[in-house]
Design a protein around this motif. Structure first.
Motif, short mmCIF file in Angstrom:
data_model
loop_
_atom_site.label_atom_id
_atom_site.label_comp_id
_atom_site.label_asym_id
_atom_site.label_seq_id
_atom_site.Cartn_x
_atom_site.Cartn_y
_atom_site.Cartn_z
N HIS A 1 3.31 3.63 -0.18
CA HIS A 1 3.46 4.60 -1.27
C HIS A 1 3.96 5.96 -0.77
O HIS A 1 4.14 6.88 -1.55
N LEU A 2 4.15 6.09 0.55
CA LEU A 2 4.59 7.37 1.12
C LEU A 2 6.12 7.40 1.21
O LEU A 2 6.73 6.43 1.68
N ILE B 1 -5.78 1.28 3.09
CA ILE B 1 -5.55 -0.03 2.48
C ILE B 1 -4.47 0.11 1.40
O ILE B 1 -4.68 0.79 0.40
N GLU B 2 -3.32 -0.51 1.64
CA GLU B 2 -2.19 -0.45 0.71
C GLU B 2 -1.84 1.00 0.38
O GLU B 2 -1.66 1.37 -0.78
N LEU B 3 -1.74 1.82 1.40
CA LEU B 3 -1.39 3.24 1.22
C LEU B 3 0.03 3.55 1.71
O LEU B 3 0.82 4.15 0.99
N SER C 1 -6.84 8.81 -10.61
CA SER C 1 -7.28 7.51 -10.12
C SER C 1 -8.69 7.61 -9.57
O SER C 1 -9.45 6.65 -9.58
N TYR D 1 -10.88 -5.96 1.11
CA TYR D 1 -12.17 -5.26 1.26
C TYR D 1 -13.11 -6.06 2.17
O TYR D 1 -13.82 -5.49 2.99
N VAL E 1 -10.56 9.62 0.11
CA VAL E 1 -9.55 10.65 -0.14
C VAL E 1 -8.44 10.03 -0.98
O VAL E 1 -7.97 8.93 -0.66
N ASP E 2 -8.04 10.70 -2.04
CA ASP E 2 -6.88 10.23 -2.80
C ASP E 2 -6.13 11.44 -3.35
O ASP E 2 -6.72 12.47 -3.67
N GLY F 1 -6.41 7.17 0.56
CA GLY F 1 -5.77 6.47 -0.55
C GLY F 1 -6.77 5.52 -1.19
O GLY F 1 -6.46 4.36 -1.46
N CYS F 2 -7.98 6.05 -1.42
CA CYS F 2 -9.09 5.17 -1.83
C CYS F 2 -9.01 4.71 -3.27
O CYS F 2 -9.77 3.85 -3.70
N GLY F 3 -8.09 5.30 -4.06
CA GLY F 3 -7.93 4.87 -5.46
C GLY F 3 -9.22 5.01 -6.22
O GLY F 3 -9.84 6.08 -6.24
N GLY G 1 -6.97 14.93 -2.08
CA GLY G 1 -6.16 15.47 -1.00
C GLY G 1 -5.18 14.43 -0.53
O GLY G 1 -5.19 13.28 -1.00
N SER G 2 -4.32 14.83 0.40
CA SER G 2 -3.28 13.92 0.87
C SER G 2 -3.56 13.44 2.29
O SER G 2 -3.96 14.22 3.15
N ALA G 3 -3.27 12.18 2.50
CA ALA G 3 -3.43 11.57 3.83
C ALA G 3 -2.45 12.15 4.84
O ALA G 3 -2.55 11.86 6.02
N1 SAM Z 1 -6.83 1.62 -1.28
C1 SAM Z 1 -7.03 1.29 -2.67
C2 SAM Z 1 -7.21 -0.19 -2.85
O1 SAM Z 1 -6.94 -0.94 -1.92
O2 SAM Z 1 -7.64 -0.61 -3.92
C3 SAM Z 1 -5.89 1.82 -3.57
C4 SAM Z 1 -4.52 1.39 -3.18
S1 SAM Z 1 -3.28 2.01 -4.31
C5 SAM Z 1 -2.11 0.73 -4.16
C6 SAM Z 1 -2.56 3.36 -3.41
C7 SAM Z 1 -3.34 4.64 -3.54
O3 SAM Z 1 -2.83 5.60 -2.64
C8 SAM Z 1 -3.27 5.27 -4.94
O4 SAM Z 1 -4.57 5.52 -5.41
C9 SAM Z 1 -2.50 6.57 -4.70
O5 SAM Z 1 -2.91 7.62 -5.56
C10 SAM Z 1 -2.86 6.87 -3.26
N2 SAM Z 1 -1.93 7.76 -2.54
C11 SAM Z 1 -0.59 7.77 -2.57
N3 SAM Z 1 -0.10 8.72 -1.73
C12 SAM Z 1 -1.18 9.32 -1.15
C13 SAM Z 1 -1.35 10.36 -0.20
N4 SAM Z 1 -0.30 11.01 0.33
N5 SAM Z 1 -2.60 10.70 0.16
C14 SAM Z 1 -3.68 10.07 -0.37
N6 SAM Z 1 -3.58 9.08 -1.28
C15 SAM Z 1 -2.35 8.71 -1.67
#
Ligand code: SAM
Length: 246
Positions: free
Chosen positions: A109-110, A104-106, A55, A8, A49-50, A27-29, A86-88
């Motif tokens: 997860h894809l 950030i760390e998104l 979460s 951050y 957006v998440d 993917g803001c969690g 929504g989805s990224a």
């Molecule tokens: N960015 C935040 C942080 O650094 O604390 C959260 C990171 S967490 C490891 C990954 C996040 O990505 C989760 O909240 C998850 O729900 C989200 N995520 C996963 N696939 C996604 C997608 N297709 N679109 C948006 N968010 C997504």
């Protein structure tokens, strides 16, 4: 500070340096990064957006809402905060025209299908001036105490939901291809320096790519007249889950 905070702080530095007006975090969690960024006076629109409503709801709404202090000592420039479910990897025209988009760390997860769609949505369609992408650096993994290189067939992952963890070479190969295709430059850095006892070059614990659009005037003609673009391709699949105005 813990690694998530270092990520951050890295984004805060980028905001200090480039003074973006419109910032979106994909993917803001729990939206903690947005809480850090709302104090920057240059920022006038902050979007999170998440994919998961859950979460998004975990986070404490009060942290993103105006406080008494915000009324007593109002900002010079208005600030709007919006959270979407929504989805990224899905286009929504409300994400057009941003100065900075962070992931950030998104990406780890894809799944492979979504990862393949991601560049066209983020770089091709949203097409912000700056993109910051962070992801684990697998070269660093042998430093984790539970890393076991001898366990047959197992791939060490820091989190069971990670679909992959890339070495620096793999991330840079992917990022350079994306940058070339969508006319961005990219620089690599990271946070979480290895401990002094690490006896070989493993890089940072978190690797980061900072992408800058090469010709802001070009594809972004749509940014000057977003309404035309909205009526032309007005996708709005994201669902608003929170709004605040300062
Ligand atoms: N960015 C935040 C942080 O650094 O604390 C959260 C990171 S967490 C490891 C990954 C996040 O990505 C989760 O909240 C998850 O729900 C989200 N995520 C996963 N696939 C996604 C997608 N297709 N679109 C948006 N968010 C997504």
């Amino acid at each position: 500070p813990p690694l998530y905070k270092q990520r951050y702080f890295f984004v805060k530095e980028i905001v200090n340096q480039y003074k973006p007006k419109k910032v979106a975090d994909l993917g803001c969690g729990s939206a903690t990064l947005l809480c850090f960024l709302k104090h920057h006076s240059c920022v006038q629109e902050l979007v999170g957006v998440d994919l998961l409503m859950d979460s998004l709801l975990v986070w404490n709404r009060d942290r993103l809402s105006p406080l008494v202090a915000d009324h007593i000592d109002p900002r010079d420039l208005d600030l709007r905060i919006v959270l979407y479910r929504g989805s990224a990897v899905e286009e929504d025209s409300r994400l057009l025209g941003f100065d900075l988009i962070t992931c950030i760390e998104l990406i780890e997860h894809l799944d492979s299908e979504d990862l393949a769609k991601f560049p066209e949505v983020v770089f091709g369609y949203f097409s912000p001036t700056l993109v910051v992408i962070s992801t684990p650096n697998a070269d660093y993994n042998p430093l984790f105490p539970d890393y076991n290189p001898l366990s047959p067939g197992s791939t060490f992952r820091r989190n069971p939901d990670h679909k992959f963890e890339w070495s620096r070479e793999q991330f840079q190969h992917w990022a350079l291809n994306v940058a070339k295709r969508y006319k961005y430059s990219v620089e690599f850095t990271g946070v979480g320096a290895p401990p002094p006892w690490a006896n070989k070059d493993v890089g940072y614990c978190t690797q980061i790519g900072v992408f800058k659009k090469k010709q802001p005037g070009c594809r972004s003609c749509i940014l000057v007249k977003p309404d035309a673009r909205v009526s032309e391709r007005g996708e709005r699949p994201y669902e608003v889950v929170f709004k605040a105005s300062f």
